[in-house]
Design an enzyme around this catalytic site. Structure first.
Site, PDB file in Angstrom:
ATOM      1  N   CYS A 157       0.817  -1.216   0.000  1.00  0.00           N
ATOM      2  CA  CYS A 157       0.000   0.000   0.000  1.00  0.00           C
ATOM      3  C   CYS A 157       0.851   1.267   0.000  1.00  0.00           C
ATOM      4  O   CYS A 157       0.493   2.258  -0.633  1.00  0.00           O
ATOM      5  CB  CYS A 157      -0.960   0.000   1.192  1.00  0.00           C
ATOM      6  SG  CYS A 157      -0.178  -0.265   2.797  1.00  0.00           S
ATOM      7  N   HIS A 250      -1.589   7.149   3.501  1.00  0.00           N
ATOM      8  CA  HIS A 250      -0.131   7.102   3.598  1.00  0.00           C
ATOM      9  C   HIS A 250       0.449   8.286   2.821  1.00  0.00           C
ATOM     10  O   HIS A 250       0.131   8.497   1.644  1.00  0.00           O
ATOM     11  CB  HIS A 250       0.412   5.810   2.997  1.00  0.00           C
ATOM     12  CG  HIS A 250       0.138   4.583   3.815  1.00  0.00           C
ATOM     13  ND1 HIS A 250      -0.387   4.616   5.084  1.00  0.00           N
ATOM     14  CD2 HIS A 250       0.340   3.260   3.529  1.00  0.00           C
ATOM     15  CE1 HIS A 250      -0.500   3.380   5.546  1.00  0.00           C
ATOM     16  NE2 HIS A 250      -0.073   2.541   4.616  1.00  0.00           N
TER      17      HIS A 250
END
Length: 358
Positions: A157, A250
């Protein structure tokens, strides 16, 4: 159009839950089977999850009373589904064995797990970037002895906060990349209720993340050769991965040096024009704009920008020249949507349109 019948293996975990919310009203796919560990098997989904529902909205009613199947009961799953999404929490060798067993039962697997990311004939795909890697499935089927069954995976990810921004710049031959990722707690499958130690805290280590962050981009940028994915040998990438008190999203601070340094205007133009097969095919989960640039000095921000295009877009900001490297910028992606379940659903949509599920 009748929908394909699909299953979610590992349905009780955070990523499994995210799969179900994404697929609740999907135009191509209908979830008809939920699978999890033996301790959840035989219970209704609501009973199996209990108080561990981690999504912001309520559990969709359509899943509450579905009876959970043991993930190891592949024969039962084969009676019900055409393919599965996999997001199990097991040891890596156990995941590899389970996913291959599904594939050998002629059930294609679209996986969120890392176990098969480096299996030479398993494509690890960001659909806008390396859809051509899907051609390796033919070689994988020959190895497995299958007609329909195969495994396709999505990458880590965190790399999706910076690899999409770097990909359209490959033509300028980047030679060195430094990326520091600031990763949300949902990447560990946690919420603040479960992990109060993360409140007002930063942890400068996430096990295994730096190796993934340095090597997986090279596989995404690699090529198919003789029925295998061969990773690219450049650029050099070094990373640090830090856990921060953010629920989702993120962020990456990126520094890059080029062999042929582009202008800032050329970089912005490359980002604005960057699209891939999902945009060309109009896939349901595809963001209209893959990479969105913000001119504001204080963007992108996780709280403001992680949900752009339903969490499937990537945002970039603060592009400027650097005194050591050529340029630096900040990237952001939603780690459980673009980075996890949503990215896997987009892969499945591409496989569906390209005929790999036939």
């Amino acid at each position: 159009m009748s929908k394909m019948k699909v299953g979610v293996v590992g349905a009780t975990g955070m990523v499994g839950q995210r799969f179900l919310t994404i697929l609740e009203n999907h135009p191509y796919f209908e979830v008809v089977a939920l699978a999890a560990s033996a301790r959840s098997a035989g219970k209704t989904y609501a009973e199996a999850v209990g108080n561990r529902w981690k999504m912001k909205g309520d559990m969709p009613e359509k899943y509450r009373d579905m009876v959970v199947i043991d993930a190891a009961d592949i024969d039962k799953m084969a009676e019900l589904v055409s393919f599965v999404f996999c997001a199990v929490d097991m040891k890596k060798d156990e995941i590899k064995a389970l996913e291959e067993a599904y594939a050998r039962h002629e059930i294609p697997v679209v996986s969120n797990n890392s176990a098969n990311r480096w299996t030479p004939d398993v494509p690890m795909v960001i659909p806008e970037i390396n859809d051509a890697h899907l051609e390796v499935i033919e070689a994988q089927r020959k190895r497995l002895g299958t007609k329909r069954g195969f495994i396709a995976v999505k990458p880590n990810c965190s790399i999706q906060s910076y690899v999409p921004a770097l990909t359209p710049l490959l033509k300028y031959k980047p030679t060195e990349i430094v990326a520091t990722t600031y990763q949300a707690i949902s990447g560990a499958g946690k919420t603040f209720n479960e992990w109060p130690e993360m409140i007002d805290n930063v942890i400068p280590y996430i096990g295994g993340e730096e190796e993934k962050s340095e090597q997986e981009p090279l596989r995404v940028w690699g090529t198919v050769q003789n029925g295998e994915i061969v990773k690219a040998d450049a650029p050099k990438i070094t990373t640090q991965c830090i856990r921060v008190p953010v629920s989702d999203g993120h962020t990456a601070a990126v520094f890059v040096k080029f062999e042929n340094k582009p202008t800032k205007e050329e970089i912005l133009k490359a980002w604005a024009e960057f699209e891939g097969k999902p945009q060309q095919l109009g896939l349901p989960s595809a963001p209209a704009q893959f990479v969105t640039y913000f001119e504001e000095d204080n963007r992108p921000q996780a709280a403001l920008d992680r949900d752009i295009y339903g969490g499937m877009g990537v945002t970039v900001g603060r592009l400027r020249e650097d005194i050591i490297y050529d340029y630096k910028f900040v990237g952001l992606s939603h780690n459980t949507l673009r980075g996890a379940a949503g990215g896997a659903v987009l892969i499945a949509e591409l496989l569906y349109k390209e005929g790999y599920f036939d």
